[in-house]
Design a protein around this motif. Structure first.
Motif, PDB file in Angstrom:
ATOM      1  N   ALA A 193      22.876  13.245  15.965  1.00 54.91           N
ATOM      2  CA  ALA A 193      22.515  14.451  16.704  1.00 54.91           C
ATOM      3  C   ALA A 193      21.004  14.670  16.694  1.00 54.91           C
ATOM      4  CB  ALA A 193      23.234  15.660  16.114  1.00 54.91           C
ATOM      5  N   ARG A 194      20.368  14.414  15.557  1.00 54.22           N
ATOM      6  CA  ARG A 194      18.910  14.572  15.480  1.00 54.22           C
ATOM      7  C   ARG A 194      18.209  13.588  16.415  1.00 54.22           C
ATOM      8  NH1 ARG A 194      16.589  17.501  11.418  1.00 54.22           N
ATOM      9  NH2 ARG A 194      14.753  16.181  11.504  1.00 54.22           N
ATOM     10  N   ARG A 195      18.805  12.422  16.601  1.00 54.80           N
ATOM     11  CA  ARG A 195      18.220  11.447  17.527  1.00 54.80           C
ATOM     12  C   ARG A 195      18.442  11.857  18.973  1.00 54.80           C
ATOM     13  NH1 ARG A 195      19.669   5.091  17.165  1.00 54.80           N
ATOM     14  NH2 ARG A 195      17.929   5.188  15.676  1.00 54.80           N
ATOM     15  N   LEU A 196      19.653  12.304  19.297  1.00 53.86           N
ATOM     16  CA  LEU A 196      20.033  12.482  20.698  1.00 53.86           C
ATOM     17  C   LEU A 196      19.578  13.807  21.302  1.00 53.86           C
ATOM     18  CD1 LEU A 196      23.608  11.154  21.588  1.00 53.86           C
ATOM     19  CD2 LEU A 196      21.689  11.457  23.141  1.00 53.86           C
ATOM     20  N   LEU A 197      19.681  14.881  20.560  1.00 55.92           N
ATOM     21  CA  LEU A 197      19.432  16.184  21.163  1.00 55.92           C
ATOM     22  C   LEU A 197      18.038  16.309  21.778  1.00 55.92           C
ATOM     23  CD1 LEU A 197      21.250  18.530  18.619  1.00 55.92           C
ATOM     24  CD2 LEU A 197      21.976  17.927  20.939  1.00 55.92           C
ATOM     25  N   PRO A 198      16.973  15.865  21.111  1.00 59.06           N
ATOM     26  CA  PRO A 198      15.658  15.978  21.758  1.00 59.06           C
ATOM     27  C   PRO A 198      15.560  15.193  23.065  1.00 59.06           C
ATOM     28  CG  PRO A 198      15.411  15.652  19.398  1.00 59.06           C
ATOM     29  CD  PRO A 198      16.850  15.411  19.704  1.00 59.06           C
ATOM     30  N   LEU A 199      16.331  14.106  23.174  1.00 55.63           N
ATOM     31  CA  LEU A 199      16.295  13.304  24.401  1.00 55.63           C
ATOM     32  C   LEU A 199      16.980  14.008  25.570  1.00 55.63           C
ATOM     33  CD1 LEU A 199      17.114   9.788  22.888  1.00 55.63           C
ATOM     34  CD2 LEU A 199      14.851  10.758  23.426  1.00 55.63           C
ATOM     35  N   LEU A 200      17.854  14.966  25.272  1.00 51.98           N
ATOM     36  CA  LEU A 200      18.557  15.708  26.322  1.00 51.98           C
ATOM     37  C   LEU A 200      17.792  16.944  26.773  1.00 51.98           C
ATOM     38  CD1 LEU A 200      22.239  15.595  24.999  1.00 51.98           C
ATOM     39  CD2 LEU A 200      21.117  14.031  26.605  1.00 51.98           C
ATOM     40  N   GLU A 201      16.750  17.312  26.061  1.00 55.28           N
ATOM     41  CA  GLU A 201      16.025  18.541  26.367  1.00 55.28           C
ATOM     42  C   GLU A 201      15.493  18.605  27.801  1.00 55.28           C
ATOM     43  OE1 GLU A 201      13.105  19.032  23.338  1.00 55.28           O
ATOM     44  OE2 GLU A 201      14.581  19.481  21.770  1.00 55.28           O
ATOM     45  N   PRO A 202      14.999  17.513  28.388  1.00 56.15           N
ATOM     46  CA  PRO A 202      14.477  17.632  29.757  1.00 56.15           C
ATOM     47  C   PRO A 202      15.518  18.068  30.786  1.00 56.15           C
ATOM     48  CG  PRO A 202      13.692  15.612  28.713  1.00 56.15           C
ATOM     49  CD  PRO A 202      14.741  16.179  27.818  1.00 56.15           C
ATOM     50  N   TYR A 203      16.800  17.934  30.453  1.00 61.14           N
ATOM     51  CA  TYR A 203      17.860  18.232  31.410  1.00 61.14           C
ATOM     52  C   TYR A 203      18.437  19.633  31.215  1.00 61.14           C
ATOM     53  CZ  TYR A 203      16.991  13.341  31.618  1.00 61.14           C
ATOM     54  OH  TYR A 203      16.335  12.124  31.709  1.00 61.14           O
ATOM     55  N   LEU A 204      17.884  20.369  30.274  1.00 63.15           N
ATOM     56  CA  LEU A 204      18.131  21.797  30.086  1.00 63.15           C
ATOM     57  C   LEU A 204      19.612  22.164  30.110  1.00 63.15           C
ATOM     58  CD1 LEU A 204      15.236  23.185  32.319  1.00 63.15           C
ATOM     59  CD2 LEU A 204      15.303  23.089  29.828  1.00 63.15           C
ATOM     60  N   PRO A 205      20.412  21.612  29.206  1.00 66.62           N
ATOM     61  CA  PRO A 205      21.803  22.064  29.125  1.00 66.62           C
ATOM     62  C   PRO A 205      21.869  23.556  28.802  1.00 66.62           C
ATOM     63  CG  PRO A 205      21.466  20.064  27.820  1.00 66.62           C
ATOM     64  CD  PRO A 205      20.108  20.564  28.212  1.00 66.62           C
ATOM     65  N   LEU A 206      22.881  24.225  29.351  1.00 64.41           N
ATOM     66  CA  LEU A 206      23.121  25.614  28.997  1.00 64.41           C
ATOM     67  C   LEU A 206      23.345  25.715  27.490  1.00 64.41           C
ATOM     68  CD1 LEU A 206      23.639  28.552  29.959  1.00 64.41           C
ATOM     69  CD2 LEU A 206      26.054  27.916  30.228  1.00 64.41           C
ATOM     70  N   PHE A 207      24.142  24.798  26.954  1.00 67.98           N
ATOM     71  CA  PHE A 207      24.271  24.616  25.508  1.00 67.98           C
ATOM     72  C   PHE A 207      24.940  23.287  25.233  1.00 67.98           C
ATOM     73  CE2 PHE A 207      27.896  27.387  26.739  1.00 67.98           C
ATOM     74  CZ  PHE A 207      28.991  26.634  26.322  1.00 67.98           C
ATOM     75  N   VAL A 208      24.784  22.820  24.006  1.00 65.66           N
ATOM     76  CA  VAL A 208      25.497  21.643  23.512  1.00 65.66           C
ATOM     77  C   VAL A 208      26.545  22.129  22.526  1.00 65.66           C
ATOM     78  CG1 VAL A 208      25.280  19.711  21.902  1.00 65.66           C
ATOM     79  CG2 VAL A 208      23.816  19.819  23.914  1.00 65.66           C
ATOM     80  N   GLU A 209      27.769  21.661  22.731  1.00 65.47           N
ATOM     81  CA  GLU A 209      28.922  22.130  21.966  1.00 65.47           C
ATOM     82  C   GLU A 209      29.325  21.117  20.896  1.00 65.47           C
ATOM     83  OE1 GLU A 209      33.610  23.102  23.015  1.00 65.47           O
ATOM     84  OE2 GLU A 209      32.047  23.446  24.519  1.00 65.47           O
ATOM     85  N   GLU A 210      29.621  21.613  19.716  1.00 64.91           N
ATOM     86  CA  GLU A 210      30.068  20.809  18.585  1.00 64.91           C
ATOM     87  C   GLU A 210      29.252  19.526  18.437  1.00 64.91           C
ATOM     88  OE1 GLU A 210      34.354  21.566  16.709  1.00 64.91           O
ATOM     89  OE2 GLU A 210      34.365  20.153  18.359  1.00 64.91           O
ATOM     90  N   ALA A 211      27.944  19.719  18.276  1.00 58.25           N
ATOM     91  CA  ALA A 211      27.071  18.568  18.050  1.00 58.25           C
ATOM     92  C   ALA A 211      27.482  17.812  16.794  1.00 58.25           C
ATOM     93  CB  ALA A 211      25.624  19.029  17.938  1.00 58.25           C
ATOM     94  N   THR A 233      29.203  26.346  18.713  1.00 59.70           N
ATOM     95  CA  THR A 233      30.320  25.824  17.926  1.00 59.70           C
ATOM     96  C   THR A 233      31.351  26.924  17.761  1.00 59.70           C
ATOM     97  OG1 THR A 233      30.873  24.498  15.961  1.00 59.70           O
ATOM     98  CG2 THR A 233      29.523  26.455  15.593  1.00 59.70           C
ATOM     99  N   GLY A 234      32.567  26.533  17.325  1.00 60.08           N
ATOM    100  CA  GLY A 234      33.535  27.565  17.008  1.00 60.08           C
ATOM    101  C   GLY A 234      34.980  27.313  17.342  1.00 60.08           C
ATOM    102  N   GLU A 235      35.296  26.290  18.133  1.00 61.58           N
ATOM    103  CA  GLU A 235      36.701  26.104  18.491  1.00 61.58           C
ATOM    104  C   GLU A 235      37.558  25.733  17.285  1.00 61.58           C
ATOM    105  OE1 GLU A 235      37.591  21.911  20.419  1.00 61.58           O
ATOM    106  OE2 GLU A 235      35.657  22.648  21.133  1.00 61.58           O
ATOM    107  N   ARG A 236      36.928  25.222  16.217  1.00 64.37           N
ATOM    108  CA  ARG A 236      37.667  24.896  15.006  1.00 64.37           C
ATOM    109  C   ARG A 236      37.261  25.798  13.838  1.00 64.37           C
ATOM    110  NH1 ARG A 236      37.645  18.293  15.185  1.00 64.37           N
ATOM    111  NH2 ARG A 236      35.653  18.560  16.284  1.00 64.37           N
ATOM    112  N   LEU A 237      36.893  27.016  14.180  1.00 66.41           N
ATOM    113  CA  LEU A 237      36.668  28.077  13.188  1.00 66.41           C
ATOM    114  C   LEU A 237      37.678  29.181  13.494  1.00 66.41           C
ATOM    115  CD1 LEU A 237      32.763  28.180  13.255  1.00 66.41           C
ATOM    116  CD2 LEU A 237      34.239  26.891  11.689  1.00 66.41           C
ATOM    117  N   TYR A 238      38.292  29.749  12.473  1.00 66.45           N
ATOM    118  CA  TYR A 238      39.523  30.506  12.703  1.00 66.45           C
ATOM    119  C   TYR A 238      39.465  31.965  12.296  1.00 66.45           C
ATOM    120  CZ  TYR A 238      40.786  25.620  12.911  1.00 66.45           C
ATOM    121  OH  TYR A 238      40.801  24.287  13.229  1.00 66.45           O
TER     122      TYR A 238
END
Length: 381
Positions: A193-211, A233-238
């Motif tokens: 995740a530390r490698r990939l997330l900065p590479l996705l920044e130029p494409y401005l996702p609304l959010f990244v889910e369950e990184a 996050t949160g689909e697996r928090l109860y």
């Protein structure tokens, strides 16, 4: 008013519906299910019904407290999902008894429309650009895609570039007036995740889910500090206690599921807690019509709501879709990618009991896929 019966119906493609009948002829519906564990949740609902049959359905909070705490052992997806479906049904009864939608009982609406997003690409994303363009053409202003298939703990530059190129293709297809959500389903390690997330920044996702997986939620603060992309996050928090450990520690978006996280009662409390930390709500909901209707009632009443998931046409629903079990699909039919508020009582939908009972005779035994890496070891789905 008293509860006289509670019965569950195993409904294709992978859902479990709950029907709660009262002595005044009012029926409430809920959707208590863990995908792939429907029979287990069904057993939990049957056990919990011992506390409810003969009781006043309008004592919703008292029932919630008893059902979640009265068995001594607490928490976990099976119990919280069983309680969630029961809670939905009780709110449905309360709204129908009062002649009001649930959102009116929660303090009244704060918006007239709810923005929805559409799924594209499946579990192993393919043809995402074309599918994204088609959803925008259909009126949606946001789409969500899985970011990857299997990923190793630290995958190759080529696999990393595949993810980036796929996201770039969707951004190019939908333009910058529309939004893109990227779901990693916990398939990345913290290092990946530390490698990939900065590479996705130029494409401005609304959010990244369950990184990362929920068991690694302690790493979310560090990840949030390493990227400008809002994390969700949160689909697996109860419960609100599960969310206490992530809200205020870097996430921008909370994603409780109204069929997993204790129902309408608990998700409303999670939303209030999130609001105090400037965290938005984008509730998880890849399930059936009752779960979606319950999610929308919350969305109309929650101030810090952002966007709502829905599963109409999702790849899991082949053969039976969300609208198939409703007398009138109108309340769950979107206009311009948005759900429009109505004042129909309860959850706002009329379940087609004959269609549900017919489908339940067939039932289902849906299980989540088991994935493996090339070396034969288990891979996160």
């Amino acid at each position: 008013m008293k509860i006289v019966s509670m019965d569950t119906l195993l409904v294709p493609p992978r859902w479990l519906f709950l029907r709660v009948r009262t002595d005044e002829g009012i029926t409430g519906w809920g959707e208590p299910v863990v995908e792939g564990r429907a029979e287990t949740v069904r057993a939990a609902v049957a056990e919990l019904s011992d506390h409810l049959v003969g009781e006043d359905p309008l004592r919703i909070e008292d029932h919630w407290q008893v059902l979640t705490k009265g068995g001594f052992y607490r928490g976990g997806p099976v119990l919280s999902s069983a309680v969630a479906g029961i809670d939905q049904a009780l709110w449905d009864i309360a709204g129908k008894a009062a002649g009001l939608p649930v959102h009116a009982l929660l303090g009244g609406p704060v918006r007239e429309q709810v923005r929805m997003y559409a799924w594209i690409g499946g579990d192993r994303p393919a043809e995402v650009a074309e599918l994204a363009a088609a959803q925008v053409e259909a009126g949606f202003t946001a789409v969500k895609m899985n970011g990857s298939a299997e990923l190793t703990a630290i995958d190759t530059p080529a696999r990393t570039r595949e993810v980036v190129d796929r996201v770039a293709a969707v951004r190019a297809a939908i333009g910058e007036d529309n939004d893109l959500v990227v779901d990693f389903h916990g398939r990345m390690s913290t290092a990946m995740a530390r490698r990939l997330l900065p590479l996705l920044e130029p494409y401005l996702p609304l959010f990244v889910e369950e990184a990362v997986l929920p068991e690694h939620s302690r790493n979310l603060a560090a990840l949030a500090a390493a990227t400008s992309i809002p994390l969700a996050t949160g689909e697996r928090l109860y419960s609100r206690w599960d969310f206490r450990d992530v809200i205020g520690h870097g996430i921008a978006v909370a994603q409780p599921d109204v069929s997993h996280a204790g129902g309408i009662s608990e998700v409303r409390r999670i939303a209030a807690m999130a609001e105090t930390y400037d965290v938005s709500m984008a509730p998880h909901c890849p399930l059936g019509p009752i779960a979606l209707a319950a999610s929308l009632q919350l969305a109309f009443a929650v101030p810090n709501f952002l966007i709502q998931e829905q599963s109409v046409g999702i790849h899991y629903n082949r053969g039976n879709d969300v609208l198939d079990y409703l007398v009138d699909p109108g309340p769950l039919t979107f206009e311009g990618g948005r759900a429009v508020r109505t004042d129909r009582p309860g959850l706002g939908i009329d379940v087609d009991e004959a269609a549900v009972e017919h489908a339940a005779r067939r039932g289902h035994r849906w299980r989540g896929p088991i994935w493996r890496h090339e070396d034969g070891s288990f891979a996160e789905w």
